[in-house]
Write an enzyme that holds these catalytic residues in place. Structure first.
Site, PDB file in Angstrom:
ATOM      1  N   TYR A 101      29.739  38.185  34.786  1.00 31.58           N
ATOM      2  CA  TYR A 101      31.110  37.739  34.483  1.00 31.58           C
ATOM      3  C   TYR A 101      31.162  36.281  34.035  1.00 31.58           C
ATOM      4  CZ  TYR A 101      32.907  41.849  36.950  1.00 31.58           C
ATOM      5  OH  TYR A 101      33.206  43.127  37.333  1.00 31.58           O
ATOM      6  N   ASP A 259      42.272  53.009  39.283  1.00 34.03           N
ATOM      7  CA  ASP A 259      43.323  52.504  38.370  1.00 34.03           C
ATOM      8  C   ASP A 259      44.070  53.666  37.711  1.00 34.03           C
ATOM      9  OD1 ASP A 259      42.098  50.053  38.938  1.00 34.03           O
ATOM     10  OD2 ASP A 259      40.921  50.080  37.081  1.00 34.03           O
TER      11      ASP A 259
END
Ligand code: ADP
Length: 306
Positions: A101, A259
């Site tokens: 990341y 999600d």
């Protein structure tokens, strides 16, 4: 017309193509994934807006083009000239994914810097959807003002929906994470925790214990996901139900299971379904999403569950 505002960070996603030196570029993020599935699940009588902050650079502009192309509203996206979007890279080795990341200084971390802008975005909205990742990326003082704005929204009759999405690496300590997650639960109409994460970080003995803990901290309703295991839901009146998850036809990649579940659930509830049948709709959608690679799976949505 109804309106949902999803709040969070969308990152650029760099994935390996199998060809040396060639990466493919996409966009993803937990709340964005849910907004994307909601957009495809709900009719045009629902407006889905995404609230975040991006830069003024070309890559940030591409993200806005992507959202607009998916018919997700960008009117409340702030543009900051000294920041840009976060990125992550996925690599696949022997079937295992690993992530790198670059998000510590992303524009999205400033999304609640001006609480008046968040408040403005929520004016007239029906639902605010956010997550523990959204909460984690904010500076501590902005977490407090975000929760205050959401609590005012709830007092005006808005519904706050929250997925705790526990990510200890985004927090400076596990205690900090636990305490903020509970402060967010206190302003929520509905929380969508996942049992394995909750058991690891809060020590819950069962999904019912997870549900009870969120209720004690102020969430009106709770839906506890548990991978292939039964889903536990608690109604506003406090009664508890469990719902079996259908076996998945195939499991290729569980990215965005939770999600997409939340989106399938919410879309069904907004169409007038009971909590129980909304859970079934969420599980059906998530079960198809895990049958294909990637977070956003168009073919998973084009099926009528009824
Ligand atoms: P998260 O992705 O947030 O960790 P879970 O792993 O609990 O959440 O999965 C969310 C939902 O996705 C589950 O409630 C279930 O409906 C579906 N799901 C996940 N894993 C499986 C599986 N192995 N088989 C069938 N459904 C699954």
């Amino acid at each position: 017309m109804g309106r949902i505002v999803a709040i969070g960070e969308c990152m650029g996603e760099l994935s390996e193509t199998g060809e040396p030196g060639l990466l493919s570029m996409g966009f993803a993020g937990d709340t964005l994934n849910t907004a994307w599935y909601l957009r495809r699940r709900l009719g045009t009588d629902w407006q889905i807006d995404y609230l975040t902050a991006v830069g003024t650079d070309t890559l940030s502009g591409r993200l806005l083009d992507f959202l607009a192309g998916e018919e997700i509203g960008t009117a409340h996206v702030q543009r900051l000239s000294d920041k840009t979007i976060g990125l992550y890279h996925i690599s696949l080795k022997d079937g295992e994914r690993s992530f790198t990341y670059w998000r510590n200084d992303s524009a999205a971390r400033r999304l609640a810097r001006d609480p008046a802008l968040v408040d403005k975005a929520l004016q007239g909205a029906d639902i605010a959807y956010w997550s523990g990742i959204t909460l984690a990326i904010l500076p501590p003082e902005d977490r407090a003002s975000m929760i205050e704005v959401l609590s005012q929204f709830a007092r005006r009759g808005g519904q706050v929906m929250f997925d705790p999405n526990l990510r200890p690496r985004l927090w400076d300590s596990a205690d900090t994470m636990r305490s903020w997650i509970h402060r967010a639960a206190a302003v929520s109409d509905l929380c969508f925790p996942s049992f394995d994460d909750e058991a690891s970080h809060f020590g819950d003995a069962s999904p019912a214990a997870t549900a009870e803990r969120y209720r004690q901290h102020g969430a009106a309703r709770v839906v506890v996901k548990n991978g292939p295991g039964d889903i536990t839901l608690v109604h506003a009146a406090g009664d508890l139900e469990t719902v079996a998850v259908p076996a998945a036809a195939s499991i290729v990649d569980t990215t965005a299971a939770g999600d997409s579940f939340n989106a399938g659930y919410l879309a069904a509830e907004l169409s007038g379904e009971t909590m129980r049948s909304a859970v079934q709709a969420g599980a059906a959608l998530a079960g198809r999403v895990i049958g294909a690679r990637g977070a956003l799976v168009p073919q998973a949505v084009q099926v009528d569950d009824k």
